[in-house]
Design an enzyme around this catalytic site. Sequence first.
Site, PDB file in Angstrom:
ATOM      1  N   HIS A  34      -8.909  -1.743 -15.606  1.00  0.00           N
ATOM      2  CA  HIS A  34     -10.276  -1.541 -15.111  1.00  0.00           C
ATOM      3  C   HIS A  34     -10.851  -0.220 -15.614  1.00  0.00           C
ATOM      4  O   HIS A  34     -10.330   0.852 -15.311  1.00  0.00           O
ATOM      5  CB  HIS A  34     -10.294  -1.561 -13.578  1.00  0.00           C
TER       6      HIS A  34
ATOM      7  N   HIS B 273     -10.517 -11.154 -17.223  1.00  0.00           N
ATOM      8  CA  HIS B 273      -9.157 -11.444 -16.808  1.00  0.00           C
ATOM      9  C   HIS B 273      -9.148 -12.362 -15.591  1.00  0.00           C
ATOM     10  O   HIS B 273     -10.165 -12.588 -14.952  1.00  0.00           O
ATOM     11  CB  HIS B 273      -8.361 -10.158 -16.555  1.00  0.00           C
TER      12      HIS B 273
ATOM     13  N   CYS C 226      -7.777 -10.151  -2.260  1.00  0.00           N
ATOM     14  CA  CYS C 226      -8.055 -10.386  -3.676  1.00  0.00           C
ATOM     15  C   CYS C 226      -6.817  -9.974  -4.465  1.00  0.00           C
ATOM     16  O   CYS C 226      -6.016  -9.180  -3.996  1.00  0.00           O
ATOM     17  CB  CYS C 226      -9.232  -9.539  -4.157  1.00  0.00           C
TER      18      CYS C 226
ATOM     19  N   HIS D 213      -4.492 -10.622  -8.532  1.00  0.00           N
ATOM     20  CA  HIS D 213      -4.369 -11.134  -9.899  1.00  0.00           C
ATOM     21  C   HIS D 213      -3.074 -11.927 -10.021  1.00  0.00           C
ATOM     22  O   HIS D 213      -2.000 -11.356  -9.818  1.00  0.00           O
ATOM     23  CB  HIS D 213      -4.338  -9.976 -10.895  1.00  0.00           C
TER      24      HIS D 213
ATOM     25  N   GLU E 260      -0.002  -7.375   1.373  1.00  0.00           N
ATOM     26  CA  GLU E 260      -1.107  -6.535   1.841  1.00  0.00           C
ATOM     27  C   GLU E 260      -1.300  -6.588   3.349  1.00  0.00           C
ATOM     28  O   GLU E 260      -1.713  -5.613   3.963  1.00  0.00           O
ATOM     29  CB  GLU E 260      -2.424  -6.948   1.180  1.00  0.00           C
TER      30      GLU E 260
ATOM     31  N   TYR F  78     -17.542 -13.642 -12.241  1.00  0.00           N
ATOM     32  CA  TYR F  78     -18.528 -12.588 -11.997  1.00  0.00           C
ATOM     33  C   TYR F  78     -18.188 -11.347 -12.826  1.00  0.00           C
ATOM     34  O   TYR F  78     -17.061 -11.176 -13.291  1.00  0.00           O
ATOM     35  CB  TYR F  78     -18.585 -12.220 -10.503  1.00  0.00           C
TER      36      TYR F  78
ATOM     37  N   GLU G  53     -15.730  -4.643 -13.037  1.00  0.00           N
ATOM     38  CA  GLU G  53     -14.881  -5.797 -12.723  1.00  0.00           C
ATOM     39  C   GLU G  53     -15.425  -6.949 -13.557  1.00  0.00           C
ATOM     40  O   GLU G  53     -16.643  -7.140 -13.644  1.00  0.00           O
ATOM     41  CB  GLU G  53     -14.936  -6.153 -11.239  1.00  0.00           C
TER      42      GLU G  53
ATOM     43  N   GLU H 212     -14.133 -10.850 -14.073  1.00  0.00           N
ATOM     44  CA  GLU H 212     -13.080 -11.787 -13.699  1.00  0.00           C
ATOM     45  C   GLU H 212     -13.550 -13.236 -13.645  1.00  0.00           C
ATOM     46  O   GLU H 212     -14.679 -13.527 -13.249  1.00  0.00           O
ATOM     47  CB  GLU H 212     -12.534 -11.430 -12.311  1.00  0.00           C
TER      48      GLU H 212
ATOM     49  N   TRP I  32     -18.544  -9.325  -5.295  1.00  0.00           N
ATOM     50  CA  TRP I  32     -17.970 -10.661  -5.452  1.00  0.00           C
ATOM     51  C   TRP I  32     -17.995 -11.423  -4.128  1.00  0.00           C
ATOM     52  O   TRP I  32     -18.273 -12.619  -4.113  1.00  0.00           O
ATOM     53  CB  TRP I  32     -16.563 -10.601  -6.034  1.00  0.00           C
TER      54      TRP I  32
END
Length: 193
Positions: free
Chosen positions: A27, A34, A69, A71, A89, A106, A116, A118, A165
């Site tokens: 980032h 990604h 959120c 990856h 988390e 977005y 961002e 993604e 987002w």
Amino acid sequence: MSGHEELVVLLDDDGRAIGTHPKATVHHDRTPLHLAFSCYLLDADDRLLLTRRAGTKKTWPGVWTNTCCGHPGPGETVGAAVERRLHDELGLAVVDLRLALPGFRYRAVMADGTVENEICPVLVGRCRHPGDLDPDPEEVGATEWVPFEDLRRDVLSGAREVSPWCRQQLDQLPDHPGSAPPATDPLPPAARA
């Protein structure tokens, strides 16, 4: 992922994997496209677990957003990534995980220029044991259970600020995402397993 360098999957414009990059440095002001995901976790009363991103996060620190959120790593399914991040988390397990917005994409730019960028499938699930909530302070600054309909109304009217987002996703999600049938559109190629 202790002892491992976390990688994100880089994508072409059609959502096909074209390589990987370390998450720690992906980032910046020219963030490559990604693969990511967003999860909305509901309780039995259709309250959404809203989270405030930890103040130390590189992107949108301290901002309220959807439950989780993350990856997917190389070779990891989106569902497995959601389960991993919810556990890591928030200490939570998910049931009835459904794909809501398979091809959500977005691009957003922070005030400091960090981007961002993604393709971010959106999933909705139910929390198995809400009482198990145990946020990791390095990831989550605060949590709040909010009636989904109230949150959606407040965000879309501008009465409540959330991540860019999350606002876009709330605009596209169905009114009752916990009872909506799973989306039938395909996932981007890199997210299929």
